[in-house]
Motif scaffolding. Structure first.
Motif, PDB file in Angstrom:
ATOM      1  N   SER A  90      -7.792   3.117 -12.238  1.00 31.19           N
ATOM      2  CA  SER A  90      -6.815   3.580 -11.577  1.00 31.19           C
ATOM      3  C   SER A  90      -5.709   3.500 -12.269  1.00 31.19           C
ATOM      4  O   SER A  90      -4.836   4.591 -12.189  1.00 31.19           O
TER       5      SER A  90
ATOM      6  N   LYS B 160      -3.192   6.921 -13.314  1.00 32.00           N
ATOM      7  CA  LYS B 160      -2.311   7.222 -12.224  1.00 32.00           C
ATOM      8  C   LYS B 160      -1.467   8.358 -12.507  1.00 32.00           C
ATOM      9  O   LYS B 160      -0.841   8.925 -11.586  1.00 32.00           O
TER      10      LYS B 160
ATOM     11  N   PRO C  52      -3.643  10.733  -9.198  1.00 33.04           N
ATOM     12  CA  PRO C  52      -3.233   9.681  -8.414  1.00 33.04           C
ATOM     13  C   PRO C  52      -4.374   9.218  -7.549  1.00 33.04           C
ATOM     14  O   PRO C  52      -5.273   9.923  -7.139  1.00 33.04           O
ATOM     15  N   THR C  53      -4.504   7.935  -7.474  1.00 33.38           N
ATOM     16  CA  THR C  53      -5.526   7.241  -6.481  1.00 33.38           C
ATOM     17  C   THR C  53      -4.963   7.293  -4.969  1.00 33.38           C
ATOM     18  O   THR C  53      -3.973   7.214  -4.806  1.00 33.38           O
TER      19      THR C  53
ATOM     20  N   CYS D  69     -12.410   3.658  -6.792  1.00 31.03           N
ATOM     21  CA  CYS D  69     -11.160   4.370  -6.432  1.00 31.03           C
ATOM     22  C   CYS D  69     -11.472   5.836  -6.282  1.00 31.03           C
ATOM     23  O   CYS D  69     -12.356   6.633  -7.048  1.00 31.03           O
TER      24      CYS D  69
END
Length: 967
Positions: free
Chosen positions: A795, A799, A803-804, A822
């Motif tokens: 994650s 990012k 994006p998580t 995730c």
């Protein structure tokens, strides 16, 4: 010259410790990963993720871990407590010879047993071809037009056939008629399944009862063919009577017998079920074995389980795929017709390969030998004056032995053989492909009186005729497709198996980063015991004193799993996670009824829950009420409270998944449990995400009343391409009396049997035993924490690219961390580039990866779960692939590539497509084939291009492709 200083003895003794073999991350890797995440230690990371209110206060009380060699030796000693007698019990379980080429190259081959369910068609063509062979085999042998890709066992297949008939026929009756001489375990599972659905099961034990039942009103009838007593009936007139009532006729049929006797499809059956166990899969005290279901074409869209169909790829070539996927439970939820979300793929592959290896003539020879030996046995017993019942039969004789029944059975045991006691005053003797001449002569000795001359096999051998009347014999052909008539030498078979496995991606090739499905290491040392004769060659209904090894294994594993979950009692009987869910809800329902609260039937289920949850609740006779989730994917506590208050008088249960399906530890889970308990309900905690809990938190301690586990996830039993599985049901103390029982096996219990065998898929339980024994309490906790570490590392590294979607609440209002998986949010890419999550999934194939979980639980996302078993090298390789694909998407966003013609939309790229003379694409062939340099030395080539799912559903075909289609 200086001598190297000696290592401490303790380090030398642990030189072969299992823990670092199972966990792919070492201390240096961990330090690096923590620095990327921004945490100082693994302990600090876990404490920032797992709510302190649910953290375990005490460690699990498990034996100290031992080495692989020591664990194997200890388990061998337990296995030796089982007695492997020659089994003549039958009752749906038979001795069989697993051809060595299949044993070594499929059952013991990680290319087959570590594969995942074939949702991603392009990288599953090999195992799907084997499953299409299975479906074709079932259709051909039963004479039915369509069959599915396997069921969990014969008894649950019969129960599923009951509900399939209920929703498919015109009759409005609630009565289901079952022949009393069906297999006892099948009758018991049907009764368990029927009760919460309000279905009235009528058993017909005699000809008079059968006649009376067929004259009444009912929606379906089930008969065993041949019967459990061995008798073969002509059922044509009975089928006509059922159809006149607008009811369905279900046959539970033995596939080996169907090579010699008229198949049900030729005398009008509507649904045919059974087991394929005797096609090369050892008895294993009850499983795993692939059941089958075949039915009329009109029923196919209501048929439970999986169906492999034939479609086309983008190049116009035939390709396999899972057909009619809208029936999958995560889509249909409370409207699902079944809660089954797995099959028995590995045993189904073995059964299909058994048929490929033997071919139609080979199968017929096996069956003819069994039938001939049965006829010879009958002649010898008759000569001895034994009371053989005169009847048409294939492999099983019945003898009315009255008061001598137990003494003869005991005499057989003393001579090394198990017979079956049937209705207390009968003995049944079932033969199989492993039966020898010496076995026949042994059976004669069992029945011979003192001083009586024993028959000899040679005296009856000439001119022996099977005990099958001419009018019941099969005349139609079967298994005519070339695949069943080609690979009969070991060389040919070996190459065919290898050809299929080469088409697939399994854990032996690369990481399978599926969220929610935990594809972790299935260590070789864990797998070794499943083929030991002491575990593989015992009958599930052998006398209890012959199964002491399994009893000890069961007791130890249940005790260890209680420590892992915080529950008071566990049953290992459910042979899939779906069956564990079902058994848990039955326990809750039975508890309420015992308290005089049978009216409690409301089951609250958050909208984020696994799709099997609402389907299981429906099967248990509960009414599903969906509760909301908030913007962060958490259970909306205000809505839950409102629903609890609204339904307080009738609240039976709430079903949650923890950590949530969104991959987050919800902080209010204890409050949630207390709220439900306040209104008289029980809390079901789905154990699908137990790999984030073992050692750090226990559902039975933080408020759960029931959970099921997936031993094929958290506790290392392989997925096997979509089965086998084990789904133990775990309960708190006051629910222990309502765990599944098994009257057929003499096991008392509150809700009856949920699987055909008392220990379900018993033969794979040694895998989880080995895992727990070699890991110990600290090792199991380290596995959980490393899985969480790895997910957060992915994650964090991704990012800036993806994006998580969900995370826990972090410090100073910033996003926090995830659990063991995730969800990568790709939704915005549709607007900027036209790229969907599916396109990324298909492009990952070109990079040599199985896709993460696609569009679940949120559409157009990818859910990633690395597990603790993956090395940092492999995790980084996956991350680098995802970043490289994001760069390719930027090429689309900046206009370098069109939205409809780019490496993602055209993925996966086959070798054939890259070698063609035409290349009307705006990117180089090299970019398609080798997007990263490492692929030049280690490249997986997809055998087909992107598969057209819509074409496959509109042109549904679920049997072997004609050879001409490949031309």
């Amino acid at each position: 010259m200086l001598m190297q200083s000696a290592l401490p003895l303790g380090e030398l003794e642990n030189a072969t410790e299992f823990l670092p073999r199972h966990i792919g991350i070492d201390a240096a890797d961990e330090a690096h990963m923590l620095s990327v995440i921004g945490e100082t230690s693994r302990r600090a990371l876990i404490e920032s993720i797992v709510p302190r209110s649910i953290a375990r206060s005490t460690a699990m009380d498990l034996p100290l871990p031992i080495t692989e060699a020591a664990a194997l030796a200890e388990l061998k000693a337990i296995a030796s407590e089982n007695q492997v007698l020659k089994s003549f019990i039958g009752q749906g379980y038979y001795g069989t010879h697993t051809p060595g080429v299949i044993l070594r190259n499929i059952l013991e081959n990680p290319a087959w047993y570590t594969a995942y369910t074939p949702y991603q068609a392009e990288i599953s063509q090999g195992r799907m071809e084997a499953l299409v062979n299975f479906q074709t085999m079932a259709c051909d042998l039963t004479g039915m037009p369509i069959a599915n890709a396997s069921m969990l066992d014969e008894a649950t297949a019969a129960a599923e056939a009951m509900t399939l008939a209920k929703r498919s026929v015109k009759s409005k009756s609630n009565v289901f008629v079952v022949a009393g001489d069906a297999h006892p375990q099948t009758i018991e599972v049907i009764q368990t399944r029927a009760k919460p659905l309000g279905i009235d099961v009528v058993l017909a034990h005699s000809a008079a009862e059968w006649d009376a039942a067929l004259n009444g009103e009912y929606f379906a009838v089930l008969a065993q063919y041949p019967a459990t007593s061995g008798r073969i009936d002509d059922l044509r007139a009975d089928v006509e009577r059922a159809h006149a009532k607008q009811a369905a006729f279900i046959a539970a049929a033995d596939l080996l017998a169907l090579t010699l006797i008229t198949p049900p499809g030729e005398w009008g059956a509507d649904i045919v079920v059974g087991t394929t166990q005797r096609f090369g899969m050892p008895m294993g005290a009850g499983g795993p074995h692939a059941a089958y279901m075949a039915c009329r074409d009109e029923f196919k869209r209501s048929m439970p389980g999986r169906l492999v169909g034939v479609s086309m790829d983008v190049h116009g070539k035939p390709a396999y795929r899972l057909a009619l996927q809208t029936r999958e439970q995560h889509i249909r939820r409370e409207k699902a017709t079944s809660n089954i979300c797995t099959a028995q793929v590995l045993p189904a592959v073995i059964a299909s390969m058994y048929a490929v290896y033997h071919g139609p003539q080979g199968l017929k020879r096996v069956a003819q030998r069994v039938a001939s030996y049965t006829a010879i046995l009958a002649k010898g017993l008759t000569q001895l004056g034994a009371p053989v019942r005169p009847q048409a039969c294939f492999d099983t004789l019945s003898l009315k032995t009255d008061d001598a029944t137990k003494s003869i059975a005991n005499r057989a045991v003393s001579m090394g053989a198990n017979l079956r006691i049937y209705f207390e005053n009968y003995l049944c003797i079932s033969l199989d492909e492993t039966t020898t001449r010496a076995d026949i002569e042994l059976l004669w000795k069992v029945f011979a009186k003192d001083g009586q001359q024993h028959p000899t096999f040679d005296a009856f051998e000439k001119g022996v005729e099977p005990l099958i009347p001419a009018e019941l014999r099969r005349t139609s052909s079967y298994l005519t497709h070339p695949v069943f008539n080609t690979h009969h030498s070991e060389t040919a078979m070996l190459r065919y198996i290898r050809q299929l496995s080469d088409k697939d991606l399994a854990l032996d090739r690369s990481m399978i980063p599926l969220g929610s499905c935990t594809m972790k290491l299935n260590a070789t040392s864990e797998m070794i015991p499943i083929t030991w004769p002491e575990f593989a060659n015992v009958h599930p209904f052998a006398p209890a004193d012959q199964l002491l090894g399994y009893q000890e294994l069961d007791e130890q594993l249940r005790a260890w799993l209680c420590q892992a979950t915080g529950y008071a009692g566990i049953s290992l009987q459910p042979n899939a996670g779906s069956q564990g869910e079902y058994a848990g809800l039955l326990a809750i329902k039975a508890y309420h009824e015992a308290q005089g609260h049978g009216h409690r039937n409301i089951c609250l289920i958050p909208s984020s829950a696994h799709g099997t949850n609402p389907a299981s609740a429906q099967m248990a006779g509960m009414q599903v009420v969906v509760t909301a989730c908030d913007a962060n994917g958490n259970v909306d506590m205000a809505d839950l409270q409102a629903k609890c208050e609204q339904h307080s008088a009738n609240l039976a249960a709430v079903m949650i998944t923890y950590p949530s399906t969104h991959g987050v530890f919800e902080t209010q889970v204890k409050e949630l449990c207390a709220l439900v308990h306040q209104h008289g309900g029980r809390v079901y905690v789905d154990g699908a995400n137990m790999n984030a809990l073992v050692g750090v938190a226990a559902p039975g301690e933080f408020g759960g009343d029931v959970s099921h586990l997936n031993l094929h996830k958290t506790f290392c039993i392989p997925h096997g391409g979509g089965g086998p599985g084990v789904g133990p049901v775990c309960v708190v103390a006051d629910l222990v009396p309502y765990l599944p029982g098994h009257a057929t096996a003499g096991v008392p219990g509150g809700v009856g049997a949920v699987s055909a065998a008392p220990l379900g898929n018993a033969a794979v339980l040694p895998i989880s035993w080995m895992y727990c024994r070699m890991m110990g309490a600290e090792g199991l906790q380290a596995a959980t924490e490393t899985a969480i570490l790895s997910a957060n590392y992915i994650s964090a590294r991704l990012k800036d690219h993806y994006p998580t979607l969900y995370a826990s609440e972090g410090k100073d209002g910033k996003p926090g961390h995830v659990a063991h998986e995730c969800i990568l949010d790709l939704r915005q890419l549709k607007d900027t580039s036209g790229v969907m999550a599916e396109d990324v999934a298909k492009r990952l194939i070109d990079y040599g990866f199985h896709a993460p979980t696609l569009s679940f639980p949120v559409p157009n996302t990818l859910m990633v779960e690395p597990t603790e078993s993956e090395t940092l090298f492999e995790i980084d390789r996956f991350i680098d692939a995802m970043i490289a694909i994001r760069e390719e998407i930027r090429q689309i966003e900046n206009g370098a590539w069109p939205q409809d013609n780019n490496p993602l939309k055209n993925a996966p790229h086959t070798a054939e497509s890259l070698l063609g003379t035409e290349w009307a694409r705006p990117y180089a062939r090299e970019a398609a084939a080798y997007p990263v340099a490492a692929l030049r030395s280690n490249k997986y080539w997809s055998p087909v291009g992107r598969v057209d799912n819509v074409w496959g559903d509109r042109n549904l075909s679920c049997s072997c492709i004609p050879v001409s289609d490949y031309a």
